[in-house]
Design a protein around this motif. Structure first.
Motif, PDB file in Angstrom:
ATOM      1  N   GLU A 218       0.963  -1.124   0.133  1.00 36.13           N
ATOM      2  CA  GLU A 218      -0.077   0.108  -0.076  1.00 36.13           C
ATOM      3  C   GLU A 218       0.898   1.374   0.061  1.00 36.13           C
ATOM      4  OE1 GLU A 218      -0.344  -2.346   2.299  1.00 36.13           O
ATOM      5  OE2 GLU A 218      -1.957  -3.534   0.880  1.00 36.13           O
ATOM      6  N   GLU A 219       1.846   1.124   0.821  1.00 36.96           N
ATOM      7  CA  GLU A 219       2.941   2.318   0.995  1.00 36.96           C
ATOM      8  C   GLU A 219       3.404   2.424  -0.420  1.00 36.96           C
ATOM      9  OE1 GLU A 219       4.286   2.306   5.717  1.00 36.96           O
ATOM     10  OE2 GLU A 219       5.234   0.774   4.199  1.00 36.96           O
TER      11      GLU A 219
ATOM     12  N   ASP B  47       2.158   1.767  -3.548  1.00 39.35           N
ATOM     13  CA  ASP B  47       1.308   2.318  -4.193  1.00 39.35           C
ATOM     14  C   ASP B  47       1.176   3.856  -4.322  1.00 39.35           C
ATOM     15  OD1 ASP B  47       0.460   0.148  -5.932  1.00 39.35           O
ATOM     16  OD2 ASP B  47      -0.922  -0.680  -4.314  1.00 39.35           O
ATOM     17  N   SER B  48       0.958   4.190  -2.881  1.00 38.77           N
ATOM     18  CA  SER B  48       1.028   5.807  -2.639  1.00 38.77           C
ATOM     19  C   SER B  48       2.275   6.351  -3.078  1.00 38.77           C
ATOM     20  CB  SER B  48       0.502   5.965  -1.261  1.00 38.77           C
ATOM     21  OG  SER B  48       1.429   5.584  -0.321  1.00 38.77           O
TER      22      SER B  48
ATOM     23  N   GLY C 294       2.989  -1.376  -5.962  1.00 36.35           N
ATOM     24  CA  GLY C 294       3.006  -2.265  -4.879  1.00 36.35           C
ATOM     25  C   GLY C 294       3.354  -3.624  -5.394  1.00 36.35           C
TER      26      GLY C 294
END
Ligand SMILES: [Zn+2]
Length: 209
Positions: free
Chosen positions: A102-103, A105-106, A124
């Motif tokens: 998730e990190e 992806d951001s 991700g």
């Protein structure tokens, strides 16, 4: 009309009928055996292909639960790197280690769908950071300022501190993102243990002693 006398027709010789039945039975049994052998052959073939695929390098490891931290070997090597560079008067700051999908992806959104500069080329699950196998570093100056200046020579030995860190990291077994042809990633150090991202995505993990 006369009742048909069952005895009016000459009976087939008993022996002949039995012989036919035996022959037919034998033929059926042979067909059945051939089917079994074919099925067995197919199964064994499938099994050996399956085992061959599993015997790819690195595939002998039991799939592990999702990663949530730096691999212990990478962590130990990171500590060694800090100690070694400190000895030659370089203060290294580890800016990133394990990163969740998730990190990642951001981070990927940054400079694309979100504000900021593009900092990564991978989404991700596609970064070694997502498997605890990569770290990023920066330098800390004598004044405590964090810099990404690849020419900075804080220990005044005529060599760029950045490349001294890279050399020390390589000696410890890290590979350097700055060596990548497509999108060099200068702060990036990783240990893949011979695992491709594809294998890691499939759930395979380097062994943890
Ligand atoms: Zn990195």
């Amino acid at each position: 009309m006369l009742e048909r006398n069952p005895y009016s027709q000459p009976l087939q010789p008993a022996g002949r009928t039995t012989l036919d039945t035996v022959k037919r039975n034998r033929r059926n049994r042979n067909r059945f055996l051939i089917l079994i052998i074919l099925a067995l052959t197919a199964f064994l073939l499938w099994r050996s292909i399956w085992q061959f695929e599993r015997s790819e390098p690195g595939n002998d490891i039991v799939p592990a639960p999702p990663v949530a931290e730096l691999h212990p070997v990478v962590l130990a090597k990171q500590k060694e790197l800090l100690a070694e560079t400190a000895k030659i008067g370089i203060s290294v700051l580890i800016t990133d280690g394990f990163r969740s999908s998730e990190e990642q992806d951001s981070l990927y959104a940054q400079g694309r769908t979100a504000d900021g500069a593009v900092v990564t080329q991978v989404q991700g699950g596609n970064s070694y950071h997502n498997y605890g196998l990569a770290i990023d570093f920066a330098l800390r100056t004598k004044e405590g300022e964090v810099v990404w200046d690849m020419k900075y020579d804080g220990n005044r030995n005529g060599e760029a501190d950045w490349m001294e860190v890279v050399a020390a990291a390589k000696r410890l077994g890290f590979s350097w993102g700055g060596d990548w042809d497509n999108f060099p990633d200068y702060p990036h150090l990783q240990m893949d243990f011979g695992y491709t991202i594809r294998q890691l995505k499939r759930g395979l993990r380097p062994p943890v002693e």
